[in-house]
Motif scaffolding. Sequence first.
Motif, PDB file in Angstrom:
ATOM      1  N   LEU A  76       0.834  -1.200   0.000  1.00 20.29           N
ATOM      2  CA  LEU A  76       0.000   0.000   0.000  1.00 20.29           C
ATOM      3  C   LEU A  76       0.874   1.258   0.000  1.00 20.29           C
ATOM      4  O   LEU A  76       1.751   1.431   0.854  1.00 20.29           O
ATOM      5  CB  LEU A  76      -0.898  -0.010   1.238  1.00 20.29           C
ATOM      6  N   ILE A  77       0.609   2.140  -0.974  1.00 18.10           N
ATOM      7  CA  ILE A  77       1.335   3.402  -1.113  1.00 18.10           C
ATOM      8  C   ILE A  77       0.327   4.528  -1.294  1.00 18.10           C
ATOM      9  O   ILE A  77      -0.649   4.389  -2.037  1.00 18.10           O
ATOM     10  CB  ILE A  77       2.312   3.371  -2.307  1.00 18.10           C
ATOM     11  N   LYS A  78       0.559   5.652  -0.604  1.00 20.35           N
ATOM     12  CA  LYS A  78      -0.245   6.847  -0.801  1.00 20.35           C
ATOM     13  C   LYS A  78       0.672   8.062  -0.809  1.00 20.35           C
ATOM     14  O   LYS A  78       1.414   8.295   0.146  1.00 20.35           O
ATOM     15  CB  LYS A  78      -1.291   7.002   0.311  1.00 20.35           C
ATOM     16  N   SER A  79       0.610   8.834  -1.899  1.00 22.13           N
ATOM     17  CA  SER A  79       1.419  10.039  -2.045  1.00 22.13           C
ATOM     18  C   SER A  79       0.523  11.251  -2.188  1.00 22.13           C
ATOM     19  O   SER A  79      -0.588  11.164  -2.728  1.00 22.13           O
ATOM     20  CB  SER A  79       2.338   9.921  -3.267  1.00 22.13           C
ATOM     21  N   PHE A  80       1.006  12.390  -1.712  1.00 23.76           N
ATOM     22  CA  PHE A  80       0.317  13.664  -1.847  1.00 23.76           C
ATOM     23  C   PHE A  80       1.269  14.677  -2.465  1.00 23.76           C
ATOM     24  O   PHE A  80       2.479  14.609  -2.238  1.00 23.76           O
ATOM     25  CB  PHE A  80      -0.136  14.204  -0.482  1.00 23.76           C
ATOM     26  N   PRO A  81       0.753  15.665  -3.219  1.00 23.31           N
ATOM     27  CA  PRO A  81       1.614  16.754  -3.686  1.00 23.31           C
ATOM     28  C   PRO A  81       2.177  17.520  -2.490  1.00 23.31           C
ATOM     29  O   PRO A  81       1.479  17.761  -1.515  1.00 23.31           O
ATOM     30  CB  PRO A  81       0.658  17.635  -4.510  1.00 23.31           C
ATOM     31  N   SER A  82       3.447  17.891  -2.565  1.00 25.77           N
ATOM     32  CA  SER A  82       4.065  18.646  -1.487  1.00 25.77           C
ATOM     33  C   SER A  82       3.639  20.098  -1.544  1.00 25.77           C
ATOM     34  O   SER A  82       3.397  20.648  -2.619  1.00 25.77           O
ATOM     35  CB  SER A  82       5.591  18.556  -1.588  1.00 25.77           C
ATOM     36  N   ARG A  83       3.542  20.734  -0.387  1.00 22.18           N
ATOM     37  CA  ARG A  83       3.235  22.155  -0.327  1.00 22.18           C
ATOM     38  C   ARG A  83       4.491  23.014  -0.407  1.00 22.18           C
ATOM     39  O   ARG A  83       4.421  24.232  -0.360  1.00 22.18           O
ATOM     40  CB  ARG A  83       2.498  22.472   0.984  1.00 22.18           C
ATOM     41  N   ARG A  84       5.624  22.365  -0.481  1.00 25.44           N
ATOM     42  CA  ARG A  84       6.882  23.108  -0.502  1.00 25.44           C
ATOM     43  C   ARG A  84       7.651  22.811  -1.774  1.00 25.44           C
ATOM     44  O   ARG A  84       7.540  21.750  -2.358  1.00 25.44           O
ATOM     45  CB  ARG A  84       7.770  22.699   0.677  1.00 25.44           C
ATOM     46  N   GLU A 105       6.579  15.257  -4.131  1.00 24.98           N
ATOM     47  CA  GLU A 105       5.491  14.544  -3.466  1.00 24.98           C
ATOM     48  C   GLU A 105       5.891  14.187  -2.039  1.00 24.98           C
ATOM     49  O   GLU A 105       7.068  14.031  -1.735  1.00 24.98           O
ATOM     50  CB  GLU A 105       5.141  13.255  -4.213  1.00 24.98           C
ATOM     51  N   VAL A 106       4.887  14.094  -1.196  1.00 23.81           N
ATOM     52  CA  VAL A 106       5.063  13.536   0.140  1.00 23.81           C
ATOM     53  C   VAL A 106       4.482  12.127   0.111  1.00 23.81           C
ATOM     54  O   VAL A 106       3.302  11.955  -0.212  1.00 23.81           O
ATOM     55  CB  VAL A 106       4.332  14.380   1.205  1.00 23.81           C
ATOM     56  N   ARG A 107       5.299  11.125   0.408  1.00 21.36           N
ATOM     57  CA  ARG A 107       4.806   9.745   0.437  1.00 21.36           C
ATOM     58  C   ARG A 107       4.374   9.439   1.860  1.00 21.36           C
ATOM     59  O   ARG A 107       5.188   9.163   2.734  1.00 21.36           O
ATOM     60  CB  ARG A 107       5.865   8.768  -0.056  1.00 21.36           C
ATOM     61  N   ALA A 108       3.078   9.518   2.094  1.00 24.19           N
ATOM     62  CA  ALA A 108       2.533   9.329   3.442  1.00 24.19           C
ATOM     63  C   ALA A 108       2.595   7.877   3.875  1.00 24.19           C
ATOM     64  O   ALA A 108       2.867   7.574   5.039  1.00 24.19           O
ATOM     65  CB  ALA A 108       1.088   9.827   3.479  1.00 24.19           C
ATOM     66  N   VAL A 109       2.280   6.969   2.953  1.00 24.98           N
ATOM     67  CA  VAL A 109       2.318   5.531   3.223  1.00 24.98           C
ATOM     68  C   VAL A 109       3.216   4.911   2.161  1.00 24.98           C
ATOM     69  O   VAL A 109       3.010   5.130   0.965  1.00 24.98           O
ATOM     70  CB  VAL A 109       0.899   4.920   3.180  1.00 24.98           C
ATOM     71  N   ASP A 110       4.199   4.142   2.603  1.00 21.09           N
ATOM     72  CA  ASP A 110       5.283   3.756   1.702  1.00 21.09           C
ATOM     73  C   ASP A 110       5.477   2.243   1.655  1.00 21.09           C
ATOM     74  O   ASP A 110       6.476   1.709   2.116  1.00 21.09           O
ATOM     75  CB  ASP A 110       6.572   4.449   2.156  1.00 21.09           C
ATOM     76  N   GLY A 111       4.464   1.545   1.131  1.00 19.05           N
ATOM     77  CA  GLY A 111       4.615   0.109   0.915  1.00 19.05           C
ATOM     78  C   GLY A 111       4.261  -0.735   2.117  1.00 19.05           C
ATOM     79  O   GLY A 111       5.040  -1.601   2.530  1.00 19.05           O
ATOM     80  N   ILE A 112       3.071  -0.520   2.674  1.00 13.46           N
ATOM     81  CA  ILE A 112       2.648  -1.269   3.860  1.00 13.46           C
ATOM     82  C   ILE A 112       1.995  -2.585   3.466  1.00 13.46           C
ATOM     83  O   ILE A 112       1.110  -2.622   2.616  1.00 13.46           O
ATOM     84  CB  ILE A 112       1.687  -0.428   4.723  1.00 13.46           C
ATOM     85  N   ASP A 113       2.446  -3.660   4.098  1.00 20.77           N
ATOM     86  CA  ASP A 113       1.809  -4.981   4.002  1.00 20.77           C
ATOM     87  C   ASP A 113       1.320  -5.343   5.397  1.00 20.77           C
ATOM     88  O   ASP A 113       2.108  -5.360   6.350  1.00 20.77           O
ATOM     89  CB  ASP A 113       2.799  -6.040   3.515  1.00 20.77           C
ATOM     90  N   LEU A 114       0.038  -5.654   5.528  1.00 24.63           N
ATOM     91  CA  LEU A 114      -0.524  -5.908   6.851  1.00 24.63           C
ATOM     92  C   LEU A 114      -1.746  -6.804   6.726  1.00 24.63           C
ATOM     93  O   LEU A 114      -2.579  -6.612   5.835  1.00 24.63           O
ATOM     94  CB  LEU A 114      -0.936  -4.585   7.512  1.00 24.63           C
ATOM     95  N   THR A 161       2.654  20.165  14.300  1.00 20.64           N
ATOM     96  CA  THR A 161       3.004  19.603  13.005  1.00 20.64           C
ATOM     97  C   THR A 161       3.216  20.683  11.975  1.00 20.64           C
ATOM     98  O   THR A 161       2.590  21.730  11.995  1.00 20.64           O
ATOM     99  CB  THR A 161       1.892  18.664  12.482  1.00 20.64           C
ATOM    100  N   THR A 162       4.138  20.414  11.047  1.00 20.29           N
ATOM    101  CA  THR A 162       4.335  21.303   9.914  1.00 20.29           C
ATOM    102  C   THR A 162       3.267  21.004   8.876  1.00 20.29           C
ATOM    103  O   THR A 162       2.586  19.984   8.947  1.00 20.29           O
ATOM    104  CB  THR A 162       5.735  21.056   9.302  1.00 20.29           C
ATOM    105  N   PRO A 163       3.099  21.876   7.845  1.00 19.78           N
ATOM    106  CA  PRO A 163       2.055  21.604   6.843  1.00 19.78           C
ATOM    107  C   PRO A 163       2.177  20.230   6.204  1.00 19.78           C
ATOM    108  O   PRO A 163       1.183  19.539   6.027  1.00 19.78           O
ATOM    109  CB  PRO A 163       2.281  22.744   5.831  1.00 19.78           C
ATOM    110  N   ASP A 164       3.410  19.816   5.832  1.00 24.36           N
ATOM    111  CA  ASP A 164       3.520  18.502   5.198  1.00 24.36           C
ATOM    112  C   ASP A 164       3.270  17.382   6.185  1.00 24.36           C
ATOM    113  O   ASP A 164       2.718  16.341   5.829  1.00 24.36           O
ATOM    114  CB  ASP A 164       4.907  18.331   4.570  1.00 24.36           C
TER     115      ASP A 164
END
Length: 344
Positions: free
Chosen positions: A22-30, A36-45, A336-339
């Motif tokens: 599982l991977i989830k990326s968002f556009p970076s604000r900086r 991109e900010v990769r919020a979730v980076d290859g989770i297996d569960l 927390t910072t924006p990202d």
Amino acid sequence: MTTTPRPVDGASGAPAIELRSLIKSFPSRRGSQDAEVRAVDGIDLRIEPGEVVAFLGPNGAGKTTTLDMVLGLTEPTSGTAEVFGRRPREAVVGGHVSAVLQTGGLLRDLTVRETVRMIASTYAVHSPVDEVIDRAGLRSLADRRVSKCSGGEQQRLRFALALLPDPRLLVLDEPTAGMDVTARRDFWDTMHADASAGRTVVFATHYLEEADAFADRIVLIAGGRIVADGTTAEIRSQASGRTVSATLPPGSVAESVARLRTVGGVHQVEERGNRVVVTAGDSDTVARLLLLELGGTDLEIVTAGLEQAFMTLTGDGRDARDARDTGDARDARDATTPDEELVR
């Protein structure tokens, strides 16, 4: 909260939750628009029916983003998420999944009972209104307006609403925020009764003691990845061996601390007045050094606690200390910072 839960149907035989790559990326604000900010980076569960599982991790770890994908609130960038063998949205629409979130979803001018009745009317089939009110410990508050309920009482109301479809999976984001100690204990007694009846409970929390006391299993997330997965005892054993502490002669602490930090296998050295606390993989070597060469007394050796495991495995001790000292996840999130806020 004494009502006995009805057995939960688990006939499908599929895992309660299964996440693959599982991977989830968002556009970076900086910076660059292409970053991109990769919020979730290859989770297996894989989580089986009836488990009580805690998600722990520092701010920006990806806990909430992962749970959002389990609930079908956001789609993965890549990889798959399944709930009881279905796509998450299908499982939610089918009443197999409910969530207790921290904010939103309540009308302040309605009473507790009116709120439960209104939400119950949106389901074709639902548990009895009075039953879920009792299970959430709200009987004495049933005629109180939502606006007059405390934060912890409103959280119990959200829990009652989540019970209406009699879900097979409950996903909880900081479920006991605002509850006092007694309400928190009662809440988790109810959760364990539900798990015994076959319901799966997955919760994100900043309360390390809560995860330690109530979860059968802890999934520790940092940097969008799972860094540890197991019982509390297993998490501790993966982390950092043992903690060795001793009282040093006055005037020798600074020099002794500098030497301890050069010893192989030492993860951390803390000064507490004339006492030092050393976290190390080889506790015997540290103990001999403290006693025989550095003049230490009152030696104590203990297995690393969950807080120390959290700090070691995530590389971020601030959140663990904040959760212990304030007991309130909101303090940590305010920093927390924006990202970081994107990937909670």
